[in-house]
Design a protein around this motif. Structure first.
Motif, PDB file in Angstrom:
ATOM      1  N   LEU A 123       0.844  -1.187   0.000  1.00 47.86           N
ATOM      2  CA  LEU A 123       0.000   0.000   0.000  1.00 47.86           C
ATOM      3  C   LEU A 123       0.884   1.243   0.000  1.00 47.86           C
ATOM      4  CD1 LEU A 123      -2.937   1.176   0.446  1.00 47.86           C
ATOM      5  CD2 LEU A 123      -2.329   1.244   2.864  1.00 47.86           C
ATOM      6  N   SER A 124       0.675   2.128  -0.959  1.00 47.07           N
ATOM      7  CA  SER A 124       1.477   3.346  -1.042  1.00 47.07           C
ATOM      8  C   SER A 124       0.841   4.452  -0.197  1.00 47.07           C
ATOM      9  CB  SER A 124       1.581   3.812  -2.496  1.00 47.07           C
ATOM     10  OG  SER A 124       0.317   4.270  -2.943  1.00 47.07           O
ATOM     11  N   TYR A 125       1.664   5.442   0.149  1.00 45.97           N
ATOM     12  CA  TYR A 125       1.125   6.613   0.852  1.00 45.97           C
ATOM     13  C   TYR A 125       0.122   7.339  -0.036  1.00 45.97           C
ATOM     14  CZ  TYR A 125       4.669   6.050   4.472  1.00 45.97           C
ATOM     15  OH  TYR A 125       5.429   5.560   5.500  1.00 45.97           O
ATOM     16  N   GLY A 126       0.341   7.266  -1.351  1.00 47.07           N
ATOM     17  CA  GLY A 126      -0.575   7.907  -2.292  1.00 47.07           C
ATOM     18  C   GLY A 126      -1.963   7.289  -2.285  1.00 47.07           C
ATOM     19  N   THR A 127      -2.082   6.078  -1.765  1.00 47.51           N
ATOM     20  CA  THR A 127      -3.389   5.441  -1.601  1.00 47.51           C
ATOM     21  C   THR A 127      -3.910   5.647  -0.185  1.00 47.51           C
ATOM     22  OG1 THR A 127      -2.765   3.746  -3.208  1.00 47.51           O
ATOM     23  CG2 THR A 127      -4.642   3.245  -1.790  1.00 47.51           C
ATOM     24  N   LEU A 128      -3.016   5.553   0.801  1.00 43.28           N
ATOM     25  CA  LEU A 128      -3.430   5.653   2.199  1.00 43.28           C
ATOM     26  C   LEU A 128      -3.913   7.054   2.564  1.00 43.28           C
ATOM     27  CD1 LEU A 128      -3.697   4.515   5.070  1.00 43.28           C
ATOM     28  CD2 LEU A 128      -1.281   5.084   5.419  1.00 43.28           C
ATOM     29  N   TYR A 129      -3.154   8.090   2.189  1.00 47.60           N
ATOM     30  CA  TYR A 129      -3.493   9.428   2.664  1.00 47.60           C
ATOM     31  C   TYR A 129      -4.818   9.972   2.123  1.00 47.60           C
ATOM     32  CZ  TYR A 129       0.692   9.743   5.430  1.00 47.60           C
ATOM     33  OH  TYR A 129       1.641   9.521   6.398  1.00 47.60           O
ATOM     34  N   PRO A 130      -5.170   9.709   0.847  1.00 47.11           N
ATOM     35  CA  PRO A 130      -6.523  10.107   0.420  1.00 47.11           C
ATOM     36  C   PRO A 130      -7.626   9.414   1.231  1.00 47.11           C
ATOM     37  CG  PRO A 130      -5.139   9.708  -1.483  1.00 47.11           C
ATOM     38  CD  PRO A 130      -4.355   9.259  -0.285  1.00 47.11           C
ATOM     39  N   CYS A 131      -7.381   8.150   1.608  1.00 48.33           N
ATOM     40  CA  CYS A 131      -8.344   7.422   2.449  1.00 48.33           C
ATOM     41  C   CYS A 131      -8.461   8.102   3.808  1.00 48.33           C
ATOM     42  CB  CYS A 131      -7.915   5.971   2.595  1.00 48.33           C
ATOM     43  SG  CYS A 131      -8.929   5.004   3.735  1.00 48.33           S
ATOM     44  N   LEU A 132      -7.318   8.455   4.408  1.00 47.62           N
ATOM     45  CA  LEU A 132      -7.324   9.130   5.712  1.00 47.62           C
ATOM     46  C   LEU A 132      -8.040  10.477   5.624  1.00 47.62           C
ATOM     47  CD1 LEU A 132      -3.679   8.345   6.890  1.00 47.62           C
ATOM     48  CD2 LEU A 132      -5.800   7.364   7.808  1.00 47.62           C
ATOM     49  N   LYS A 133      -7.783  11.186   4.530  1.00 48.40           N
ATOM     50  CA  LYS A 133      -8.425  12.496   4.336  1.00 48.40           C
ATOM     51  C   LYS A 133      -9.943  12.342   4.242  1.00 48.40           C
ATOM     52  CE  LYS A 133      -8.012  16.673   1.567  1.00 48.40           C
ATOM     53  NZ  LYS A 133      -7.393  17.327   0.414  1.00 48.40           N
ATOM     54  N   ALA A 134     -10.389  11.342   3.486  1.00 46.76           N
ATOM     55  CA  ALA A 134     -11.834  11.104   3.332  1.00 46.76           C
ATOM     56  C   ALA A 134     -12.470  10.704   4.668  1.00 46.76           C
ATOM     57  CB  ALA A 134     -12.078  10.026   2.283  1.00 46.76           C
ATOM     58  N   LEU A 135     -11.773   9.852   5.428  1.00 48.03           N
ATOM     59  CA  LEU A 135     -12.297   9.438   6.735  1.00 48.03           C
ATOM     60  C   LEU A 135     -12.368  10.632   7.688  1.00 48.03           C
ATOM     61  CD1 LEU A 135     -10.451   6.013   7.170  1.00 48.03           C
ATOM     62  CD2 LEU A 135     -12.907   6.353   6.817  1.00 48.03           C
ATOM     63  N   GLY A 136     -11.390  11.536   7.579  1.00 44.29           N
ATOM     64  CA  GLY A 136     -11.405  12.752   8.397  1.00 44.29           C
ATOM     65  C   GLY A 136     -12.564  13.656   8.031  1.00 44.29           C
ATOM     66  N   LYS A 137     -12.798  13.824   6.720  1.00 51.90           N
ATOM     67  CA  LYS A 137     -13.922  14.658   6.256  1.00 51.90           C
ATOM     68  C   LYS A 137     -15.258  14.109   6.734  1.00 51.90           C
ATOM     69  CE  LYS A 137     -12.842  17.197   2.065  1.00 51.90           C
ATOM     70  NZ  LYS A 137     -12.998  17.248   0.609  1.00 51.90           N
ATOM     71  N   SER A 138     -15.353  12.791   6.793  1.00 56.17           N
ATOM     72  CA  SER A 138     -16.601  12.149   7.246  1.00 56.17           C
ATOM     73  C   SER A 138     -16.759  12.200   8.759  1.00 56.17           C
ATOM     74  CB  SER A 138     -16.635  10.685   6.782  1.00 56.17           C
ATOM     75  OG  SER A 138     -16.586  10.595   5.383  1.00 56.17           O
ATOM     76  N   GLY A 139     -15.717  12.626   9.467  1.00 55.71           N
ATOM     77  CA  GLY A 139     -15.786  12.710  10.928  1.00 55.71           C
ATOM     78  C   GLY A 139     -15.483  11.406  11.637  1.00 55.71           C
ATOM     79  N   TYR A 140     -14.905  10.432  10.896  1.00 58.37           N
ATOM     80  CA  TYR A 140     -14.628   9.130  11.494  1.00 58.37           C
ATOM     81  C   TYR A 140     -13.269   9.071  12.192  1.00 58.37           C
ATOM     82  CZ  TYR A 140     -18.550   7.705   8.543  1.00 58.37           C
ATOM     83  OH  TYR A 140     -19.772   7.596   7.944  1.00 58.37           O
ATOM     84  N   ILE A 141     -12.344   9.936  11.763  1.00 58.90           N
ATOM     85  CA  ILE A 141     -11.044  10.014  12.425  1.00 58.90           C
ATOM     86  C   ILE A 141     -10.662  11.478  12.601  1.00 58.90           C
ATOM     87  CG2 ILE A 141     -10.236   7.800  11.494  1.00 58.90           C
ATOM     88  CD1 ILE A 141      -8.451   9.388   9.549  1.00 58.90           C
ATOM     89  N   VAL A 142      -9.742  11.735  13.526  1.00 56.04           N
ATOM     90  CA  VAL A 142      -9.158  13.069  13.679  1.00 56.04           C
ATOM     91  C   VAL A 142      -7.641  12.922  13.607  1.00 56.04           C
ATOM     92  CG1 VAL A 142     -11.039  14.108  14.994  1.00 56.04           C
ATOM     93  CG2 VAL A 142      -9.222  12.890  16.203  1.00 56.04           C
ATOM     94  N   ALA A 143      -6.993  13.981  13.119  1.00 55.18           N
ATOM     95  CA  ALA A 143      -5.528  13.981  13.010  1.00 55.18           C
ATOM     96  C   ALA A 143      -4.973  14.992  14.004  1.00 55.18           C
ATOM     97  CB  ALA A 143      -5.121  14.351  11.584  1.00 55.18           C
ATOM     98  N   ASP A 144      -4.144  14.523  14.926  1.00 54.82           N
ATOM     99  CA  ASP A 144      -3.504  15.388  15.923  1.00 54.82           C
ATOM    100  C   ASP A 144      -2.010  15.431  15.678  1.00 54.82           C
ATOM    101  OD1 ASP A 144      -5.890  15.861  17.221  1.00 54.82           O
ATOM    102  OD2 ASP A 144      -5.624  14.212  18.640  1.00 54.82           O
ATOM    103  N   GLU A 145      -1.446  16.642  15.706  1.00 53.09           N
ATOM    104  CA  GLU A 145       0.006  16.771  15.576  1.00 53.09           C
ATOM    105  C   GLU A 145       0.655  16.569  16.929  1.00 53.09           C
ATOM    106  OE1 GLU A 145       1.682  20.101  13.624  1.00 53.09           O
ATOM    107  OE2 GLU A 145       0.583  19.765  11.766  1.00 53.09           O
ATOM    108  N   THR A 146       1.735  15.802  16.938  1.00 57.63           N
ATOM    109  CA  THR A 146       2.485  15.603  18.181  1.00 57.63           C
ATOM    110  C   THR A 146       3.902  16.105  17.965  1.00 57.63           C
ATOM    111  OG1 THR A 146       3.164  13.392  17.521  1.00 57.63           O
ATOM    112  CG2 THR A 146       1.160  13.563  18.836  1.00 57.63           C
TER     113      THR A 146
END
Length: 198
Positions: A40-63
């Protein structure tokens, strides 16, 4: 959404259900979960993460990176309450899409969180689909037997034996589920399933 995209979504949600992760670790875990010889490439994973974030299913926190200056902060992805609910609903699905090559492995990885009746339906559906495939391939091979060379026949034989082994394995799993399943099924997490094979 494609079936591969739906499988990736379930994989990401299921892994984040166990623990928050940053992108690198999540990609590594998803690759281990998906298997199938695919990377799985980052080019496939990150759009998925972005879509899940837009849907409110995940949040991204900077550490903050402990190693200090010049280092970028890592983004850690966490499942929201809505994400947990969405993941639970996804696990309730036991229809034809869960029997496919693209999705079966991911759904199987989360069987410990799937109810027994759904597990049996998915296993039976997968077995039925493979038995149909076996029948089709055998008939096609018999029709073309005189027109193919020895190497093609050998490849066909290898493919048939692989599917036959999976059908046998599925039958054993179905029998086990009907007789009570695994005693620790409710306590096993997807991460445990990954690590037991290493």
């Amino acid at each position: 959404m494609t079936r591969r995209g739906a499988a990736l979504e379930v994989a990401v949600l299921g892994l984040l259900h166990d623990a928050p992760m940053h992108g690198y670790e999540l990609r590594k875990q998803v690759n281990a979960l998906l298997g199938w010889g695919r990377i799985l490439s980052y080019g496939t994973l990150y759009p998925c993460l972005k879509a899940l974030g837009k849907s409110g299913y995940i949040v991204a926190d900077e550490t903050a990176e402990p190693e200090g200056r010049g280092r970028r902060a890592r983004i850690v992805y966490k499942l929201t309450a809505e994400g947990k609910e969405h993941f639970s609903q996804a696990l309730e699905d036991s229809g034809p899409s869960t029997w496919d090559d693209e999705t079966f492995g991911v759904r199987f990885a989360f069987f410990a969180r799937t109810d027994a009746a759904s597990r049996v339906r998915i296993l039976e559906g997968r077995r039925s689909r493979l038995e149909e495939r076996l029948d089709h391939v055998r008939k096609a091979a018999q029709r073309k037997r005189d027109r193919v060379d020895s190497y093609t026949l050998e490849l066909q034989r290898h493919g048939l034996e692989s599917v036959e082994r999976e059908v046998k394995w599925l039958t054993e799993l179905i029998d086990r589920e009907r007789s009570g399943g695994y005693p620790d099924a409710d306590s096993t997490t997807s991460t445990d399933l990954n690590t037991t094979e290493k």
